[in-house]
Each structure stands twice: as structure tokens, then as C-alpha cells.
Design an enzyme around this catalytic site. Structure first.
Site, short mmCIF file in Angstrom:
data_model
loop_
_atom_site.label_atom_id
_atom_site.label_comp_id
_atom_site.label_asym_id
_atom_site.label_seq_id
_atom_site.Cartn_x
_atom_site.Cartn_y
_atom_site.Cartn_z
N GLN A 1 0.82 -1.21 0.00
CA GLN A 1 0.00 0.00 0.00
C GLN A 1 0.87 1.27 0.00
O GLN A 1 0.48 2.29 -0.57
CB GLN A 1 -0.92 -0.02 1.23
CG GLN A 1 -2.15 0.85 1.10
CD GLN A 1 -3.30 0.19 0.35
OE1 GLN A 1 -3.60 -0.97 0.55
NE2 GLN A 1 -3.95 0.95 -0.52
N LYS B 1 -2.76 -0.93 6.63
CA LYS B 1 -3.72 -2.01 6.32
C LYS B 1 -4.16 -2.64 7.62
O LYS B 1 -3.44 -2.56 8.62
CB LYS B 1 -3.06 -3.08 5.44
CG LYS B 1 -4.03 -3.95 4.68
CD LYS B 1 -4.47 -3.29 3.39
CE LYS B 1 -5.62 -4.03 2.74
NZ LYS B 1 -5.88 -3.46 1.39
N GLY C 1 -12.48 -0.41 2.97
CA GLY C 1 -12.81 -1.83 2.79
C GLY C 1 -11.72 -2.62 2.08
O GLY C 1 -10.75 -2.07 1.56
N ASP C 2 -11.88 -3.91 2.08
CA ASP C 2 -11.06 -4.86 1.31
C ASP C 2 -11.90 -6.15 1.33
O ASP C 2 -13.13 -6.07 1.50
CB ASP C 2 -9.67 -5.04 1.96
CG ASP C 2 -8.68 -5.76 1.05
OD1 ASP C 2 -8.09 -5.10 0.18
OD2 ASP C 2 -8.51 -7.00 1.18
N ASN D 1 -16.41 -6.98 -4.98
CA ASN D 1 -16.45 -5.57 -5.36
C ASN D 1 -15.58 -5.25 -6.58
O ASN D 1 -16.05 -4.62 -7.54
CB ASN D 1 -16.02 -4.71 -4.15
CG ASN D 1 -15.91 -3.25 -4.52
OD1 ASN D 1 -14.84 -2.76 -4.81
ND2 ASN D 1 -17.04 -2.57 -4.55
P1 NDP Z 1 -14.74 -8.99 -1.94
O1 NDP Z 1 -14.82 -9.55 -0.56
O2 NDP Z 1 -15.79 -8.06 -2.38
O3 NDP Z 1 -14.64 -10.16 -3.00
C1 NDP Z 1 -13.63 -11.11 -2.96
C2 NDP Z 1 -13.85 -12.12 -4.07
O4 NDP Z 1 -12.72 -12.95 -4.16
C3 NDP Z 1 -15.02 -13.03 -3.81
O5 NDP Z 1 -15.56 -13.46 -5.02
C4 NDP Z 1 -14.37 -14.18 -3.06
O6 NDP Z 1 -15.08 -15.40 -3.12
C5 NDP Z 1 -13.04 -14.28 -3.77
N1 NDP Z 1 -12.02 -14.79 -2.83
C6 NDP Z 1 -11.61 -14.20 -1.68
N2 NDP Z 1 -10.68 -14.94 -1.05
C7 NDP Z 1 -10.51 -16.02 -1.82
C8 NDP Z 1 -9.69 -17.15 -1.71
N3 NDP Z 1 -8.85 -17.33 -0.68
N4 NDP Z 1 -9.76 -18.06 -2.71
C9 NDP Z 1 -10.60 -17.89 -3.75
N5 NDP Z 1 -11.41 -16.83 -3.90
C10 NDP Z 1 -11.36 -15.91 -2.96
O7 NDP Z 1 -13.29 -8.31 -2.02
P2 NDP Z 1 -12.76 -7.20 -3.04
O8 NDP Z 1 -13.40 -7.38 -4.36
O9 NDP Z 1 -12.86 -5.91 -2.36
O10 NDP Z 1 -11.22 -7.58 -3.11
C11 NDP Z 1 -10.70 -8.48 -4.08
C12 NDP Z 1 -9.21 -8.26 -4.22
O11 NDP Z 1 -8.96 -6.91 -4.65
C13 NDP Z 1 -8.39 -8.44 -2.95
O12 NDP Z 1 -7.12 -8.93 -3.28
C14 NDP Z 1 -8.25 -7.00 -2.44
O13 NDP Z 1 -7.12 -6.86 -1.61
C15 NDP Z 1 -8.06 -6.27 -3.75
N6 NDP Z 1 -8.35 -4.85 -3.75
C16 NDP Z 1 -9.55 -4.37 -3.30
C17 NDP Z 1 -9.80 -3.01 -3.36
C18 NDP Z 1 -11.12 -2.46 -2.96
O14 NDP Z 1 -11.31 -1.24 -3.13
N7 NDP Z 1 -12.06 -3.22 -2.48
C19 NDP Z 1 -8.79 -2.06 -3.82
C20 NDP Z 1 -7.59 -2.67 -4.34
C21 NDP Z 1 -7.40 -4.01 -4.28
P3 NDP Z 1 -16.00 -15.86 -1.87
O15 NDP Z 1 -17.15 -14.92 -1.86
O16 NDP Z 1 -16.36 -17.27 -2.15
O17 NDP Z 1 -15.13 -15.73 -0.65
O1 2IT Z 2 -5.95 -2.57 -1.45
C1 2IT Z 2 -6.48 -1.45 -1.52
O2 2IT Z 2 -5.95 -0.51 -2.12
C2 2IT Z 2 -7.79 -1.26 -0.88
N1 2IT Z 2 -8.33 -2.22 -0.33
C3 2IT Z 2 -8.42 0.09 -0.85
C4 2IT Z 2 -7.85 0.90 0.27
C5 2IT Z 2 -8.53 2.23 0.52
O3 2IT Z 2 -8.11 2.87 1.50
O4 2IT Z 2 -9.44 2.64 -0.20
#
Ligand code: NDP
Ligand code: 2IT
Length: 460
Positions: free
Chosen positions: A125, A140, A179-180, A255
Site C-alpha cells: 500500500q 492495512k 474496505g477490502d 467488489n
Molecule cells: P470482496 O470480498 O468483495 O470479493 C472477494 C472475491 O474474491 C469473492 O468473489 C471471493 O469469493 C473471492 N475470494 C476471496 N478470497 C478467496 C480465496 N482465498 N480463494 C478464492 N477466492 C477468494 O473483495 P474485493 O473485491 O474488495 O477484493 C478483491 C481483491 O482486490 C483483494 O485482493 C483486495 O485486496 C483487492 N483490492 C480491493 C480493493 C477495494 O477497493 N475493495 C482495492 C484494491 C485491491 P468468496 O465470496 O467465495 O469468498
Molecule cells: O488494497 C487497496 O488498495 C484497498 N483495499 C483500498 C484501500 C482504501 O483505502 O481505499
């Protein structure tokens, strides 16, 4: 050998030795923290050309300082389920680096969360936030709490207990979580309510990803997914390729995935598959994003249910085989290390042209090497998924000004930020002799601003 060449050679060797020794120290100090070590190795190796050209960073022990968090908080999170049983989870917040702004980064609720996961995410990050061009440091947090199958009131009680402790350590000018995985607008809402109650004031900028009714920003929900697609589009256009008409595979259905699917579809690409941790769906007609939104955002159901509404689509158990589907563009948007060397080779042999990392560290080090050694355009996570935190910083800016911008304004700013990140990363790769390597370029561009700020502020 000419004198200048000899000098350059010596500097390169010194830089390599410094990076190696700093990395061994990280391994020794963080035994068994494999994800953290992996994230550190990728960044450290990228910086060799910087140290060869600017040896003063080595004298400043910059890697030793960057890889040690300013602060790591671990705490007990007790909560009661609907049957009256008491549970105890572990909560974390790593405040990694505040050289260029308040600590900023999401909270992850997933059973796999531990110190190594939180430190790898917090470390990445730092550089991602620097790349956005906004004044935000790296942090984080999260918990090993598993939100799956929990009732709404259980989620609320957990969030309240988590925030009872975390509230002492955060603030709009100190540390701003978001969130994450497992943390979306609902959880942010419960945590914001508890923070407000405990601190006794309306500090809107203490969390981002808030609901639109109480200080959230338009486009924050869409920002990470849209941002990945804007970045990939920019990268492809730069090489004379087009996203329009391409076949795309997106892993995950959370997301990031949902809004990546939405934007790809809007720009004329076809997403043929997405997944969750149970398995993946293949839909030759193109994934229906409205169905995925309803299943995942509203009903909290599994991807396996998609095929009941779209009987022509196919569902397969197990998520890693999603990378066996032939595609032009692969967007891993689920979790760390979801693409290994085997999957990377499979994607290449099936003709993939571009890979954009929506998740954090979705490719193993071996997979990254496979991509970089091929002709595939590779957009690394720190650059490609920075749109989420970038719009978080825009949310903080709006909260400070006590006003809110329109969807179009925020979206235009997001687009411009993603374009800048691409250009800064490409230029850094050219300046340091690794032209077109966005892994090296993004790491260097992110590093320099933070390192220079740390040095300017003295040994702190
Ligand atoms: P969500 O919780 O909204 O969605 C996560 C998705 O990934 C779900 O479909 C989930 O499936 C799947 N998943 C999670 N863990 C596993 C695992 N161990 N094995 C297989 N599938 C998995 O999270 P986000 O969409 O927010 O985050 C997804 C990724 O993006 C993460 O790596 C996060 O760090 C990264 N990220 C998120 C940001 C954000 O703004 N939200 C910003 C930048 C990066 P299931 O529902 O079955 O668990
Ligand atoms: O991994 C990431 O960049 C996030 N989960 C978003 C972090 C944030 O502060 O919006």
C-alpha cells in the site's frame, strides 16, 4: 573496460549486494511470513537500478527502514453470536509508513488473515498510494473473522467490537481505513457508527467507502474495478491494441470483479467467466453483471446459483481452473497468489495478450517472471488496482471541504489518475533501463517519492 563502464559495473554490484543483504535481514526478522517476504522481494529486486544510479539511498538504510512498519497493532475482538455464544477473533492494524500522508489502506475480514497477510498488504500500500499522486501513507488492517454465513446482527456486533479498539488508533489526519475482502459499505457503516459514538464527534474523513448518505463519494464503489479496466485500456492503446471486441476472464465476483466486468462490457469487451472461492461460471454469451450484482451484493449467494438463471452457462467446481479458459485479457480480481507458474503458462499458450491485476499480489513471483519473459502486457497490482484508494483519497478531500462532487467529476479524475500512473510507471521503466517493464517501473515510481520524503524528514 572503459573507466565509466567499470564504475557503473561496481555500482551495480554494490546495489545487488545491498538488496540481497537487506532482503536476508527481512527474512530473518520475519520468519514464516511468506506473503510479506514475497511482497518485499518483488519490490527490493526492482530497486537495484535505482541504487546503482543513486547510491545515497543505500547509506540512508532506506530498505531497512521501509520494510519495518512504523507500528503494528494486534488486539482481541470478542463478540457474541445470535445464540449467545462468545467468540474471540484477532484484529490487526499495521501503520506502515506515514512519510507522505496519514496511513491509508483497507480492512480485510477473512479467516486467512494473519500478521504476514496484513504486513504484505500494508507494505504494498505504501508504493501504491504514492503512485496515485495523492498525500496518503501506507496502512492495512483486518481480522481473521469469517463473515460467511453470519447474520446481519452478528456482523454489526463484530464490527462494533472491532472498532471499540481500533478507534483509539485512527483519525482523519492519522490513519484512515476502508474496505477490502469481506468489508464493504455495510461493514464500513457499522464501524463508522461505532467510531462516532466512541469519539463523540462527526469526523467524516476517518473512514472511506462510506454510504452516500453520510459522506461517501460517488464512484468509490466502482473505483477499483473501473480503474483496473482504465489502466489496461491505456496500456493496450499504447501498444496499438484494443479492449473492444476482446474476450476477458475475471476471477472473483466481489467488489473489484463486479465493476471490472461492468466496465469491460461497457467498453465493448466480453467477459466470459468469473468465480468465487467455490468455483467458476463460463458464459459464452457474456457474464450478466446484473445477475452477479444481485447474487453477491444483495443476496450473498454463491456463483453456482448463476446457472439457474442462465441455463446456457456452465458452472465448474474449484476456482483455479478459470485460467484454462482461452482469453485475450485476464483480470485476476479475487486474492493473493491465485495465478501460479502453471496458470501463467496456460494463459500464454492460450493466447492471452494482457493481464491486469485487480487483486493484491494475485500472481506468484514465478508467474510474474513467466509474464515478463513473454510478450504479454502485464499491469501489476500496485499500479492497476490503485483506483480504489485514489478515490478514497478523493472522498477524504470532499469530506474536508464538506461538499460532494458529481459522478462525472470523480470518474474523470479517476481516469486521469490511472493514465498518470501508467505514464509515470512507463517513464520510470525507461529511465532505469527496463523499458516497458511495469513491475519495475511502478515500484520505482512509487518508491522514489516516499524515500525522498523520508530522507527529507530526517531519521524518524
Ligand atoms: P470482496 O470480498 O468483495 O470479493 C472477494 C472475491 O474474491 C469473492 O468473489 C471471493 O469469493 C473471492 N475470494 C476471496 N478470497 C478467496 C480465496 N482465498 N480463494 C478464492 N477466492 C477468494 O473483495 P474485493 O473485491 O474488495 O477484493 C478483491 C481483491 O482486490 C483483494 O485482493 C483486495 O485486496 C483487492 N483490492 C480491493 C480493493 C477495494 O477497493 N475493495 C482495492 C484494491 C485491491 P468468496 O465470496 O467465495 O469468498
Ligand atoms: O488494497 C487497496 O488498495 C484497498 N483495499 C483500498 C484501500 C482504501 O483505502 O481505499
Amino acid at each position: 573496460m572503459k573507466t565509466i563502464e567499470k564504475m557503473e559495473q561496481t555500482h551495480l554490484q554494490e546495489a545487488q549486494a545491498y538488496v540481497q543483504q537487506a532482503y536476508e535481514a527481512v527474512q530473518k526478522r520475519n520468519p514464516n511470513h511468506v506473503e510479506f517476504q514475497q511482497a518485499v522481494k518483488e519490490v527490493f529486486d526492482s530497486l537495484v537500478p535505482v541504487f546503482a544510479k543513486h547510491p545515497h539511498y543505500m547509506k540512508q538504510a532506506i530498505l531497512e527502514r521501509l520494510s519495518e512498519p512504523e507500528r503494528l497493532i494486534s488486539f482481541r475482538v470478542p463478540w457474541v453470536d445470535d445464540e449467545g455464544n462468545i467468540h474471540v477473533n484477532r484484529g490487526f492494524r499495521v501503520q506502515f509508513n506515514s512519510a507522505i500522508g496519514p496511513y491509508k489502506g483497507g480492512l480485510r475480514f477473512h479467516p486467512s488473515v494473519n500478521e504476514s497477510i496484513i504486513k504484505f498488504l500494508g507494505f504494498e500500500q505504501i508504493f501504491k498510494n504514492s503512485l496515485t499522486g495523492q498525500p496518503i501513507g501506507g496502512g492495512k488492517g483486518g481480522s481473521d473473522f469469517d463473515p460467511k454465513g453470519k447474520s446481519d446482527s452478528e456482523i454489526m456486533r463484530f464490527c462494533q467490537s472491532f472498532m471499540s479498539e481500533l478507534s483509539q488508533h485512527i483519525g482523519p489526519d492519522l490513519d484512515v481505513p476502508a474496505g477490502d475482502i469481506g468489508v464493504g459499505a455495510r461493514e464500513v457503516g457499522y464501524m463508522f457508527g461505532q467510531y462516532k459514538k466512541m469519539r463523540g464527534g462527526y469526523e467524516a474523513g476517518v473512514l472511506t467507502g462510506k454510504g452516500l448518505e453520510y459522506g461517501g463519494s460517488l464512484v468509490r464503489k466502482e473505483a477499483t474495478g473501473y480503474g483496473v479496466v482504465y489502466f489496461v485500456d491505456e496500456m493496450m492503446k499504447d501498444k496499438g491494441l484494443s479492449l473492444q471486441g476482446s474476450t476477458v476472464v475475471v476471477s472473483g465476483s466481489g467488489n473489484v470483479s463486479i465493476y471490472a466486468i461492468e466496465k469491460v462490457t461497457e467498453l465493448g469487451g466480453k467477459v466470459v467467466a468469473c468465480s468465487d472461492s467455490g468455483g467458476y461460471v463460463y458464459d459464452s454469451k457474456g457474464i450478466n453483471v446484473d445477475t452477479v450484482k444481485r447474487l453477491k451484493e444483495v443476496e450473498q449467494k454463491r456463483m453456482s446459483e448463476y446457472v439457474q438463471e442462465h441455463p446456457h452457462a456452465e458452472y465448474y467446481e474449484g476456482c483455479s481452473n478459470i485460467w484454462s479458459i482461452p482469453c485475450d485479457i485476464a483480470l485476476p480480481c479475487a486474492t493473493q497468489n491465485e495465478i501460479d507458474e502453471y496458470s501463467a503458462n496456460l494463459l500464454i499458450s492460450n493466447g492471452v495478450k494482457a493481464v491486469g491485476e485487480g487483486a493484491n499480489m494475485p500472481s506468484t513471483l514465478e508467474a510474474i517472471d513467466v509474464f515478463l519473459e513473454s510478450n504479454v502486457l502485464f499491469a501489476p497490482a500496485k499500479a492497476a488496482n490503485a483506483g480504489g484508494v485514489a478515490v478514497s483519497a478523493l472522498e477524504m478531500a470532499q469530506n474536508s471541504q464538506r461538499l460532494s462532487w458529481t459522478f462525472e467529476e470523480v470518474d474523470a479524475k479517476l481516469k486521469a489518475i490511472m493514465k498518470n500512473i501508467y505514464q509515470d510507471s512507463i517513464s520510470a521503466s525507461e529511465d532505469y533501463g527496463t523499458s516497458g517493464n511495469l513491475v519495475v517501473g511502478a515500484n520505482i515510481a512509487g518508491f522514489k517519492k516516499v524515500a525522498d520524503a523520508m530522507i527529507a524528514q530526517g531519521l524518524i
